[in-house]
Scaffold this motif. Structure first.
Motif, PDB file in Angstrom:
ATOM      1  N   SER A 183       0.806  -1.222   0.000  1.00 12.96           N
ATOM      2  CA  SER A 183       0.000   0.000   0.000  1.00 12.96           C
ATOM      3  C   SER A 183       0.838   1.271   0.000  1.00 12.96           C
ATOM      4  CB  SER A 183      -0.911   0.011   1.229  1.00 12.96           C
ATOM      5  OG  SER A 183      -0.131   0.107   2.430  1.00 12.96           O
ATOM      6  N   LYS A 184       2.141   1.137   0.110  1.00 20.01           N
ATOM      7  CA  LYS A 184       3.026   2.312   0.219  1.00 20.01           C
ATOM      8  C   LYS A 184       3.454   2.764  -1.186  1.00 20.01           C
ATOM      9  CE  LYS A 184       4.486   0.391   4.608  1.00 20.01           C
ATOM     10  NZ  LYS A 184       3.182   0.651   5.206  1.00 20.01           N
ATOM     11  N   ARG A 185       2.560   3.445  -1.875  1.00 11.14           N
ATOM     12  CA  ARG A 185       2.742   3.782  -3.284  1.00 11.14           C
ATOM     13  C   ARG A 185       3.806   4.849  -3.511  1.00 11.14           C
ATOM     14  NH1 ARG A 185       0.804   0.529  -6.969  1.00 11.14           N
ATOM     15  NH2 ARG A 185       0.538   2.300  -8.384  1.00 11.14           N
ATOM     16  N   ASN A 186       4.182   5.581  -2.472  1.00  9.54           N
ATOM     17  CA  ASN A 186       5.189   6.634  -2.642  1.00  9.54           C
ATOM     18  C   ASN A 186       6.621   6.116  -2.463  1.00  9.54           C
ATOM     19  OD1 ASN A 186       3.188   8.598  -3.025  1.00  9.54           O
ATOM     20  ND2 ASN A 186       2.989   8.938  -0.825  1.00  9.54           N
ATOM     21  N   MET A 187       6.745   4.871  -2.056  1.00  9.01           N
ATOM     22  CA  MET A 187       8.065   4.297  -1.808  1.00  9.01           C
ATOM     23  C   MET A 187       8.766   4.022  -3.140  1.00  9.01           C
ATOM     24  SD  MET A 187       8.938   1.280   0.880  1.00  9.01           S
ATOM     25  CE  MET A 187       7.776   0.157   0.086  1.00  9.01           C
ATOM     26  N   GLU A 188      10.057   4.422  -3.204  1.00 11.30           N
ATOM     27  CA  GLU A 188      10.831   4.243  -4.434  1.00 11.30           C
ATOM     28  C   GLU A 188      11.837   3.108  -4.326  1.00 11.30           C
ATOM     29  OE1 GLU A 188      12.612   7.960  -5.395  1.00 11.30           O
ATOM     30  OE2 GLU A 188      10.698   8.957  -5.785  1.00 11.30           O
ATOM     31  N   LYS A 189      12.408   2.902  -3.127  1.00 11.27           N
ATOM     32  CA  LYS A 189      13.394   1.836  -2.949  1.00 11.27           C
ATOM     33  C   LYS A 189      13.098   1.083  -1.661  1.00 11.27           C
ATOM     34  CE  LYS A 189      18.359   0.843  -2.599  1.00 11.27           C
ATOM     35  NZ  LYS A 189      19.740   1.392  -2.678  1.00 11.27           N
ATOM     36  N   LEU A 190      13.177  -0.239  -1.732  1.00  4.51           N
ATOM     37  CA  LEU A 190      12.913  -1.088  -0.574  1.00  4.51           C
ATOM     38  C   LEU A 190      14.068  -2.063  -0.393  1.00  4.51           C
ATOM     39  CD1 LEU A 190      11.014  -2.188   1.646  1.00  4.51           C
ATOM     40  CD2 LEU A 190      10.005  -3.680  -0.113  1.00  4.51           C
ATOM     41  N   VAL A 191      14.595  -2.122   0.829  1.00  4.83           N
ATOM     42  CA  VAL A 191      15.643  -3.079   1.181  1.00  4.83           C
ATOM     43  C   VAL A 191      15.077  -4.037   2.221  1.00  4.83           C
ATOM     44  CG1 VAL A 191      17.945  -3.398   2.165  1.00  4.83           C
ATOM     45  CG2 VAL A 191      17.474  -1.409   0.706  1.00  4.83           C
ATOM     46  N   LEU A 192      15.091  -5.322   1.932  1.00  4.19           N
ATOM     47  CA  LEU A 192      14.620  -6.359   2.838  1.00  4.19           C
ATOM     48  C   LEU A 192      15.829  -7.196   3.246  1.00  4.19           C
ATOM     49  CD1 LEU A 192      11.446  -7.463   0.822  1.00  4.19           C
ATOM     50  CD2 LEU A 192      11.533  -5.881   2.765  1.00  4.19           C
ATOM     51  N   ALA A 193      16.209  -7.124   4.538  1.00  2.00           N
ATOM     52  CA  ALA A 193      17.456  -7.753   4.981  1.00  2.00           C
ATOM     53  C   ALA A 193      17.225  -8.694   6.150  1.00  2.00           C
ATOM     54  CB  ALA A 193      18.479  -6.684   5.355  1.00  2.00           C
ATOM     55  N   TRP A 194      17.682  -9.921   5.987  1.00  3.68           N
ATOM     56  CA  TRP A 194      17.694 -10.920   7.053  1.00  3.68           C
ATOM     57  C   TRP A 194      19.111 -11.021   7.619  1.00  3.68           C
ATOM     58  CZ3 TRP A 194      14.307 -10.786   3.236  1.00  3.68           C
ATOM     59  CH2 TRP A 194      13.007 -11.262   3.435  1.00  3.68           C
ATOM     60  N   GLY A 195      19.245 -11.322   8.876  1.00  2.00           N
ATOM     61  CA  GLY A 195      20.557 -11.511   9.466  1.00  2.00           C
ATOM     62  C   GLY A 195      21.166 -12.839   9.056  1.00  2.00           C
ATOM     63  N   MET A 196      22.484 -12.944   9.157  1.00  2.00           N
ATOM     64  CA  MET A 196      23.167 -14.175   8.782  1.00  2.00           C
ATOM     65  C   MET A 196      22.968 -15.284   9.827  1.00  2.00           C
ATOM     66  SD  MET A 196      24.402 -13.535   5.874  1.00  2.00           S
ATOM     67  CE  MET A 196      25.491 -14.938   5.659  1.00  2.00           C
ATOM     68  N   VAL A 197      22.704 -14.874  11.064  1.00  2.00           N
ATOM     69  CA  VAL A 197      22.520 -15.833  12.146  1.00  2.00           C
ATOM     70  C   VAL A 197      21.026 -16.067  12.370  1.00  2.00           C
ATOM     71  CG1 VAL A 197      23.021 -16.338  14.569  1.00  2.00           C
ATOM     72  CG2 VAL A 197      24.667 -15.040  13.199  1.00  2.00           C
ATOM     73  N   GLN A 198      20.664 -17.299  12.697  1.00  2.00           N
ATOM     74  CA  GLN A 198      19.267 -17.662  12.969  1.00  2.00           C
ATOM     75  C   GLN A 198      18.366 -17.327  11.786  1.00  2.00           C
ATOM     76  OE1 GLN A 198      18.288 -15.575  16.579  1.00  2.00           O
ATOM     77  NE2 GLN A 198      19.405 -17.012  17.872  1.00  2.00           N
ATOM     78  N   ARG A 199      18.855 -17.591  10.602  1.00  2.00           N
ATOM     79  CA  ARG A 199      18.063 -17.287   9.415  1.00  2.00           C
ATOM     80  C   ARG A 199      16.922 -18.291   9.269  1.00  2.00           C
ATOM     81  NH1 ARG A 199      21.338 -16.612   3.954  1.00  2.00           N
ATOM     82  NH2 ARG A 199      21.195 -18.877   3.892  1.00  2.00           N
ATOM     83  N   THR A 200      15.762 -17.774   9.035  1.00  2.00           N
ATOM     84  CA  THR A 200      14.601 -18.649   8.908  1.00  2.00           C
ATOM     85  C   THR A 200      14.678 -19.477   7.639  1.00  2.00           C
ATOM     86  OG1 THR A 200      12.204 -18.701   8.714  1.00  2.00           O
ATOM     87  CG2 THR A 200      13.302 -16.813   7.750  1.00  2.00           C
ATOM     88  N   THR A 201      14.069 -20.645   7.652  1.00  2.00           N
ATOM     89  CA  THR A 201      14.029 -21.495   6.463  1.00  2.00           C
ATOM     90  C   THR A 201      12.687 -21.396   5.752  1.00  2.00           C
ATOM     91  OG1 THR A 201      13.299 -23.392   7.797  1.00  2.00           O
ATOM     92  CG2 THR A 201      15.680 -23.113   7.449  1.00  2.00           C
ATOM     93  N   ARG A 202      11.809 -20.564   6.261  1.00  2.00           N
ATOM     94  CA  ARG A 202      10.487 -20.420   5.648  1.00  2.00           C
ATOM     95  C   ARG A 202      10.557 -19.491   4.452  1.00  2.00           C
ATOM     96  NH1 ARG A 202       6.088 -21.861   9.137  1.00  2.00           N
ATOM     97  NH2 ARG A 202       4.780 -20.558   7.821  1.00  2.00           N
ATOM     98  N   GLY A 208       4.901 -12.538   1.950  1.00  2.00           N
ATOM     99  CA  GLY A 208       4.037 -11.535   2.555  1.00  2.00           C
ATOM    100  C   GLY A 208       4.598 -10.131   2.547  1.00  2.00           C
ATOM    101  N   LEU A 209       5.794  -9.960   2.019  1.00  2.00           N
ATOM    102  CA  LEU A 209       6.423  -8.630   1.977  1.00  2.00           C
ATOM    103  C   LEU A 209       6.377  -8.043   0.573  1.00  2.00           C
ATOM    104  CD1 LEU A 209       9.532  -9.404   4.230  1.00  2.00           C
ATOM    105  CD2 LEU A 209       7.491  -8.090   4.856  1.00  2.00           C
ATOM    106  N   GLN A 210       5.314  -8.310  -0.135  1.00  2.00           N
ATOM    107  CA  GLN A 210       5.191  -7.819  -1.508  1.00  2.00           C
ATOM    108  C   GLN A 210       5.166  -6.294  -1.534  1.00  2.00           C
ATOM    109  OE1 GLN A 210       2.050  -9.600  -3.820  1.00  2.00           O
ATOM    110  NE2 GLN A 210       2.021  -7.930  -5.319  1.00  2.00           N
ATOM    111  N   PRO A 211       6.061  -5.662  -2.318  1.00  2.00           N
ATOM    112  CA  PRO A 211       6.113  -4.195  -2.390  1.00  2.00           C
ATOM    113  C   PRO A 211       5.074  -3.651  -3.350  1.00  2.00           C
ATOM    114  CG  PRO A 211       7.866  -5.157  -3.714  1.00  2.00           C
ATOM    115  CD  PRO A 211       7.142  -6.307  -3.078  1.00  2.00           C
ATOM    116  N   PRO A 212       4.919  -2.335  -3.423  1.00  2.00           N
ATOM    117  CA  PRO A 212       3.977  -1.748  -4.383  1.00  2.00           C
ATOM    118  C   PRO A 212       4.439  -1.997  -5.811  1.00  2.00           C
ATOM    119  CG  PRO A 212       5.312  -0.049  -3.352  1.00  2.00           C
ATOM    120  CD  PRO A 212       5.594  -1.307  -2.608  1.00  2.00           C
TER     121      PRO A 212
END
Length: 615
Positions: A183-202, A208-212
């Motif tokens: 829903s964030k239509r004004n957003m131009e750049k999105l960074v999605l970052a997971w940590g190297m430790v305890q990384r999920t396998t899902r 569920g993090l679909q951007p505009p």
């Protein structure tokens, strides 16, 4: 104060902007002034303590814009009253180290908080500030309460760039959905970052993090799971992407990059399972990549083939790092015959590429090479020339005695040459004989141990008639041969008279300023930590055009007496200026910046009178 009251209706004052720190009497005047104004909408003031705020600061409840100029080195806790300025739309704190009130999220109408990103990312319950238009970083569950991913859900006006960290702490797709990124239509750049430790396998968290759909730039780092999100790897929902960076994924199927018709930049980092990129992989077709200008592959040891469509020849910038890239076929994206539009290329640790290959890049204007000495210094035909390359950067190469000189003869059109962190065989001096040129204008040489410039005719840099700027740093032996020859016996100068900027830093081999005697057109001169430098042969004429002068040696722990080159240099100017400098001329009259290690050198009567008024 009474005069001011007669001229201004203070009670109805809407805007007050106070520039500078002011003195004690000014602060008293300001506090008295603010006692009587109750309708202020805009306030801009300097503050360095709670005492500098006006007494009725808490009553300025109609403020819409508040800018506080706080010194960078002052850690100031903002008054709790700020959290009660419910009408405030803009709060500007610059880059100060101030501390926000715990309930700052009560500013429910705030649109813009201009502050250090660390400050903004420390606001718990930020979701209450639903009109916020900028939030550079968000760290999921940074603390126990108030940092859930769902806090982003109501921030529908967020624009610009948003970086979300600690996504490994998100357990389910349902939790990810609550961020409502789509829903964030004004957003131009999105960074999605997971940590190297305890990384999920899902895999469904990223789903569920679909951007505009109108997002311009997307970065995904270290997500878990073996399947990419359907909105990127299946039916693409981000068709307007211009930049895509994917790092540390183990997806069985990569996104169909060829369907991203607006894509200008593509970066793939640490995707070890990828071996082939071509028409049958990644959705590449003959119509793909019509806008692509930059490609970067990093840490992909299994990648052995990249075959693209017809438009790959439009690349203007190509980067490859730590890869094994072998291309073949007419449509091969790394078939060098097809890269005639590439203008900028960076290569790192690609020993299989040869100079003969690179010669086919007929539009190449900049070449940066890290490592790859087997490519640079291999025996190739004499006709391998790069007539279009204007900027050459070489770093981390092991050079032999004359290898660099031979290489530079292949680049007749150079205007800039950078050589950094390159070493040589132990105990062997490497000679740098730059070819005569009327084009080369900039030379930078950093940390190249054992590199020397010859003294014989054509040695030094004197024959580079267009040279404007030189920077030499931490080489150790650069001037050794010149220092062993007395100035009166030299048949040529080291530098050309055309030089405008000279920076010599951490270079113990320069021992005499006689090497600079012909540089009467210098505008910038830096001599820093040249421990053996003396003013022998110094000519005050080189100071006449200087706009910037930096001369000092950093004191060492074991120095009993700190010797200042600046002291002696200024003394030479003071005693010789009337004898050497022509009538009407003067040292330092153009000087705008002066940095020395001895203030006493400057506070000598004759020197003070020479310094320009705009210093």
């Amino acid at each position: 104060m009474e005069n001011l009251k007669r001229k201004i209706d203070i009670g109805n004052l809407r805007t007050l902007m106070l520039f500078g720190e002011g003195n004690a009497s000014m602060l008293i005047l300001i506090k008295d002034l603010l006692k009587e104004t109750k309708r202020l909408r805009v306030l801009f003031m300097h503050t360095n303590s709670l005492q500098s705020f006006p007494h009725n600061f808490s009553k300025l409840i109609h403020l819409r814009y508040l800018k506080l100029e706080i010194p960078y080195d002052v850690e100031l806790s903002l008054p709790n009253a700020v959290s009660r300025f419910y009408h405030l739309k803009f709060l500007d704190l610059g880059y100060s180290k101030c501390i926000l009130p715990k309930d700052i999220n009560h500013l429910v109408n705030l649109c813009l908080l201009n502050a250090r990103k660390e400050l903004c990312s420390n606001i718990p319950g930020i979701g209450k500030m639903k009109y916020l238009q900028r939030l550079e970083e968000y760290h999921v569950k940074k603390r126990d309460i108030g940092f859930e991913l769902s806090e982003l859900g109501d921030l529908t006006d967020l624009g610009g760039e948003l970086k979300i960290f600690n996504l490994e702490k998100v357990a389910t797709r349902e939790e990810a959905n609550k961020a409502k990124l789509m829903s964030k239509r004004n957003m131009e750049k999105l960074v999605l970052a997971w940590g190297m430790v305890q990384r999920t396998t899902r895999s469904d968290v990223l789903e569920g993090l679909q951007p505009p759909s109108n997002l311009k730039a997307l970065v995904i780092k270290n997500p878990g799971g073996s399947i990419g999100p359907s909105w990127l790897c299946g039916n693409i929902c981000v068709n307007y992407l211009k930049s895509l960076h994917i790092e540390g994924v183990s997806w069985g199927i990569l996104p169909p990059f060829g369907q991203l018709m607006q894509l200008e930049e593509l970066t793939l980092n640490n995707i070890p399972s990828t071996r082939r990129f071509g028409p049958n992989f990644g959705g590449v077709t003959q119509k793909s990549f019509s806008h692509l200008k930059k490609v970067e592959f990093v840490d992909m040891p299994e990648l052995v083939e990249w075959v693209g469509g017809a438009h790959v020849i439009c690349f203007q910038r190509l980067q490859a790092s730590e890869n094994k890239l072998i291309s073949h076929g007419y449509r091969g994206a790394l078939v060098f015959d097809n890269l005639d539009k590439v203008e900028d290329m960076s290569i790192e640790e690609m020993p299989h590429v040869s100079l003969t290959d690179l010669q086919k890049l007929s539009s190449l204007t900049r070449l940066a090479v890290k490592g790859c000495e087997s490519m640079l210094f291999s025996e190739v035909e004499e006709g391998v020339i790069f007539p279009s390359v204007q900027q050459l950067e070489i770093s981390d190469c092991r050079l032999t005695r004359n290898s660099l000189t031979k290489l530079l003869n292949r680049f007749p059109a150079l205007t800039e040459f950078h050589l950094k962190f390159s070493s040589f065989e132990v105990g062997e001096e490497a000679v740098l004989q730059l070819p005569s040129s009327n084009l080369l204008s900039y030379v930078k040489i950093w940390c190249c141990k054992n590199l020397v410039l010859p003294v014989a005719d054509g040695g030094g840099l004197h024959d580079l008639s267009s040279l404007q700027e030189v920077e030499i740093r931490g080489c150790g032996k650069m001037f050794d041969r010149w220092s062993m020859v007395e100035a009166r016996t030299r048949t040529s100068k080291f530098f050309p008279a055309s030089l405008r900027e000279l920076n010599i830093i951490d270079e113990s081999s320069i021992q005499s300023m006689a090497l600079l005697t012909n540089l009467t057109s210098l505008t910038h001169l830096t001599l820093v930590n040249c421990d053996n430098l003396t003013v022998d042969g110094f000519d005050p004429l080189i100071t006449c055009s200087l706009k910037e002068l930096v001369v000092y040696n950093s004191p060492k722990a074991d120095d009993e007496i700190h010797l200042s080159v600046a002291d002696v240099l200024f003394l030479q100017v003071a005693t010789r200026m009337t004898k050497v400098i022509p009538a009407g001329g003067s040292s330092f009259q153009q000087l705008e910046k002066l940095e020395v290690d001895s203030i006493s050198a400057v506070l000598v009567g004759p020197i003070c009178s020479l310094l320009a008024a705009n210093l």
